[in-house]
Design a protein around this motif. Structure first.
Motif, PDB file in Angstrom:
ATOM      1  N   SER A  72       9.932  -1.842   2.408  1.00  0.00           N
ATOM      2  CA  SER A  72       9.089  -0.654   2.572  1.00  0.00           C
ATOM      3  C   SER A  72       9.951   0.603   2.615  1.00  0.00           C
ATOM      4  O   SER A  72      11.116   0.572   3.025  1.00  0.00           O
ATOM      5  N   ASN A  73       9.355   1.710   2.221  1.00  0.00           N
ATOM      6  CA  ASN A  73      10.077   2.968   2.065  1.00  0.00           C
ATOM      7  C   ASN A  73       9.331   4.066   2.819  1.00  0.00           C
ATOM      8  O   ASN A  73       8.149   4.318   2.563  1.00  0.00           O
ATOM      9  N   LEU A  86       4.915   2.208   0.721  1.00  0.00           N
ATOM     10  CA  LEU A  86       5.526   3.528   0.548  1.00  0.00           C
ATOM     11  C   LEU A  86       4.679   4.540   1.299  1.00  0.00           C
ATOM     12  O   LEU A  86       3.474   4.655   1.065  1.00  0.00           O
ATOM     13  N   ILE A  87       5.311   5.269   2.215  1.00  0.00           N
ATOM     14  CA  ILE A  87       4.612   6.346   2.911  1.00  0.00           C
ATOM     15  C   ILE A  87       5.462   7.611   2.855  1.00  0.00           C
ATOM     16  O   ILE A  87       6.636   7.608   3.230  1.00  0.00           O
ATOM     17  N   ASP A  88       4.856   8.651   2.312  1.00  0.00           N
ATOM     18  CA  ASP A  88       5.479   9.966   2.206  1.00  0.00           C
ATOM     19  C   ASP A  88       4.826  10.845   3.262  1.00  0.00           C
ATOM     20  O   ASP A  88       3.663  11.234   3.128  1.00  0.00           O
ATOM     21  N   SER A  90       0.844  -1.201   0.000  1.00  0.00           N
ATOM     22  CA  SER A  90       0.000   0.000   0.000  1.00  0.00           C
ATOM     23  C   SER A  90       0.879   1.250   0.000  1.00  0.00           C
ATOM     24  O   SER A  90       2.048   1.213   0.387  1.00  0.00           O
ATOM     25  N   GLN A  91       0.285   2.364  -0.448  1.00  0.00           N
ATOM     26  CA  GLN A  91       0.998   3.634  -0.526  1.00  0.00           C
ATOM     27  C   GLN A  91       0.117   4.748   0.021  1.00  0.00           C
ATOM     28  O   GLN A  91      -1.098   4.744  -0.193  1.00  0.00           O
ATOM     29  N   LEU A  92       0.761   5.717   0.678  1.00  0.00           N
ATOM     30  CA  LEU A  92       0.012   6.807   1.301  1.00  0.00           C
ATOM     31  C   LEU A  92       0.870   8.056   1.365  1.00  0.00           C
ATOM     32  O   LEU A  92       2.062   7.987   1.685  1.00  0.00           O
ATOM     33  N   ARG A  93       0.255   9.188   1.045  1.00  0.00           N
ATOM     34  CA  ARG A  93       0.861  10.491   1.283  1.00  0.00           C
ATOM     35  C   ARG A  93       0.125  11.149   2.439  1.00  0.00           C
ATOM     36  O   ARG A  93      -1.068  11.440   2.338  1.00  0.00           O
ATOM     37  N   LEU A  94       0.849  11.390   3.522  1.00  0.00           N
ATOM     38  CA  LEU A  94       0.245  11.880   4.761  1.00  0.00           C
ATOM     39  C   LEU A  94       0.912  13.183   5.172  1.00  0.00           C
ATOM     40  O   LEU A  94       2.141  13.293   5.169  1.00  0.00           O
ATOM     41  N   VAL A  95       0.082  14.176   5.539  1.00  0.00           N
ATOM     42  CA  VAL A  95       0.581  15.450   6.048  1.00  0.00           C
ATOM     43  C   VAL A  95      -0.024  15.691   7.426  1.00  0.00           C
ATOM     44  O   VAL A  95      -1.247  15.662   7.583  1.00  0.00           O
ATOM     45  N   GLY A 130      12.623  -4.883   8.409  1.00  0.00           N
ATOM     46  CA  GLY A 130      12.609  -5.845   7.318  1.00  0.00           C
ATOM     47  C   GLY A 130      13.743  -5.578   6.351  1.00  0.00           C
ATOM     48  O   GLY A 130      14.157  -4.425   6.143  1.00  0.00           O
ATOM     49  N   GLU A 131      14.266  -6.629   5.733  1.00  0.00           N
ATOM     50  CA  GLU A 131      15.374  -6.467   4.805  1.00  0.00           C
ATOM     51  C   GLU A 131      14.957  -5.609   3.603  1.00  0.00           C
ATOM     52  O   GLU A 131      13.818  -5.673   3.138  1.00  0.00           O
TER      53      GLU A 131
END
Length: 455
Positions: free
Chosen positions: A255-256, A228-230, A197-202, A279-280
């Motif tokens: 994960s990033n 991915l979470i920004d 899953s991916q999310l852009r959170l402010v 996690g690796e």
């Protein structure tokens, strides 16, 4: 004995915030245990290494009362100033720690993403909340986390199903309003991302221009595999605002996590950001901006915890301090024995615009593996006078030259921000502070950052 009695009285004052029983046994027990731990630890003092560079007496000695939900003229104007409006896919607004549904908006077209208050999530997603709440943010070692958890009554809950991708920003706006008495609130955020899953959170923390208040916020982010979470955090507190923010992140395989933290105001601000690469091939990018003047103070502590092999991380913090402002940067890269093939870079740079401004920078490496590549560095200094002369020789006034170089110095961070409304807001803020045209693009100056500011 009188000093001990005074300290116990202060702890009791903070720990006696009236939090109604939730009716959920595990949550009520968590609150009780957290307040008991807070009372046992007490507030951090100057003898504790992680806290000794900041004087917390403006918080500890103040008599706060729990804030109440009130959208008055002050709260409404702050909402209108800091809302993302149509730039946000979803916006949840909290006033003094309480959810404001009339100011919030959701998008029913976005499926697979659950966003609610923590109170609602305890009923709708009990298993997820119980499994993750207060499991990453440590009540045993951080008194402010223990106090927040003990007084937990409202907050934001975000859960992304596996494979969900939300590219437009989700905005959490926390507003602190002024009152005739100093007020206290405890914002809480729990973010859980399932695999892929991916999310852009402010997360925006803002407050009244005048009046004393204390915002003690805790955010927990748990990401599964291939996520991915920004995440952007904006601290724009008022002149007398006191803020402590703790963000704890746990990353699964591949994960990033990308973080940008900007502190642009407040009397006293403490930001703790801890990222565990559990996690690796997980990776973290952690960037920060501090822009303070007057007698404002900010204390940034970061921990990049490499628990598994092949996990890269990159960290860059930039500080601009004027008048008698002060700042602390204490960042640690921790490489555990199993974390071979770690590649980590850390840097802190500070621009001092006055002789009275003060910066305390302490980058650190703690390495228990032998096949790693880790670097860290720190620079502190004034604007380069040779570059001032260069610009003045081409017709730029002294003040304009200094403003232009300060503005360019910040570009190395802001140009990296991919969340458009955040980047635009920061560019406008810095342009206004430097007296530059609002339509100037800070990204256009990024290439000249090192050329015009020699630290």
């Amino acid at each position: 004995m009188p000093q001990l009695a005074e300290e116990n009285d202060l702890l009791t004052h903070f720990a006696n915030a009236p939090v109604p029983a939730s009716g959920v046994s595990w949550l009520d027990e968590l609150r009780r245990a957290s307040l008991a731990r807070f009372h046992q630890m007490g507030f951090p003092g100057p003898k504790e290494e992680a806290w000794r560079h900041t004087n917390f007496s403006p918080i500890i000695r103040q008599r706060f009362r729990p804030a109440h939900f009130l959208v008055n003229g002050d709260g409404q104007s702050l909402y209108e100033e800091f809302t993302f409006g149509d730039d946000a896919a979803i916006e949840l607004v909290f006033v003094n720690g309480f959810f404001a549904p009339d100011l919030s908006k959701t998008d029913p077209a976005i499926t697979g993403l659950t966003i609610s208050t923590i109170e609602e999530a305890v009923q709708s997603h009990p298993g997820i909340v119980e499994r993750h709440l207060a499991q990453q943010a440590d009540i045993e070692r951080n008194a402010f986390v223990a106090l927040n958890t003990g007084c937990l009554s409202a907050g934001a809950f975000l859960h992304a199903d596996a494979g969900v991708r939300v590219t437009r920003p989700v905005h959490l706006l926390f507003i602190s309003t002024s009152s005739t008495e100093p007020t206290l609130s405890h914002p809480r955020v729990l973010v859980v991302l399932e695999d892929q899953s991916q999310l852009r959170l402010v997360s925006s923390f803002v407050g009244s221009k005048r009046g004393i208040y204390f915002s003690n916020a805790v955010t927990e982010v748990i990401a599964g595999q291939d996520c991915l979470i920004d995440h952007c955090t904006l601290q724009q507190q008022g002149e007398q605002g006191l803020a402590v923010t703790t963000t704890q992140v746990l990353l699964g395989e591949r994960s990033n996590y990308i973080s940008h933290v900007a502190t642009l105001g407040g009397k006293l601000t403490r930001n703790d950001l801890n990222v565990v690469m559990a996690g690796e091939y997980a990776q973290a990018t952690v960037n920060g901006l501090v822009y303070l003047g007057g007698d404002q103070h900010c204390d940034n502590h970061t921990l990049l915890d490499h628990a598994k092999p092949n996990c890269p991380s990159h960290e860059l913090y930039k500080q601009v301090l004027s008048e008698s402002a002060s700042c602390v940067f204490k960042g640690k890269i921790l490489v555990r024995p199993d974390a071979q093939k770690t590649d980590s870079k850390q840097s802190s740079k500070c621009l001092l615009l006055s002789d009275d401004a003060f910066m305390n920078s302490q980058p650190a490496l703690e390495i228990y593996a032998d096949d790693v590549k880790c670097t860290h560095g720190s620079t502190i200094g004034p604007v380069d006078e040779e570059q001032i002369f260069y610009l003045r020789s081409r017709g730029v006034s002294l003040d304009a030259a200094r403003h232009l170089m300060t503005y360019a110095f910040l570009a190395d961070i802001t140009r990296r921000i991919k969340v458009e409304p955040v980047r635009r807001r920061l560019e406008g803020f810095f342009a206004a502070k430097q007296g530059l045209p609002q339509d100037i693009r800070i990204a256009d100056l990024a290439a000249h950052d090192e050329a015009v500011v020699n630290l």
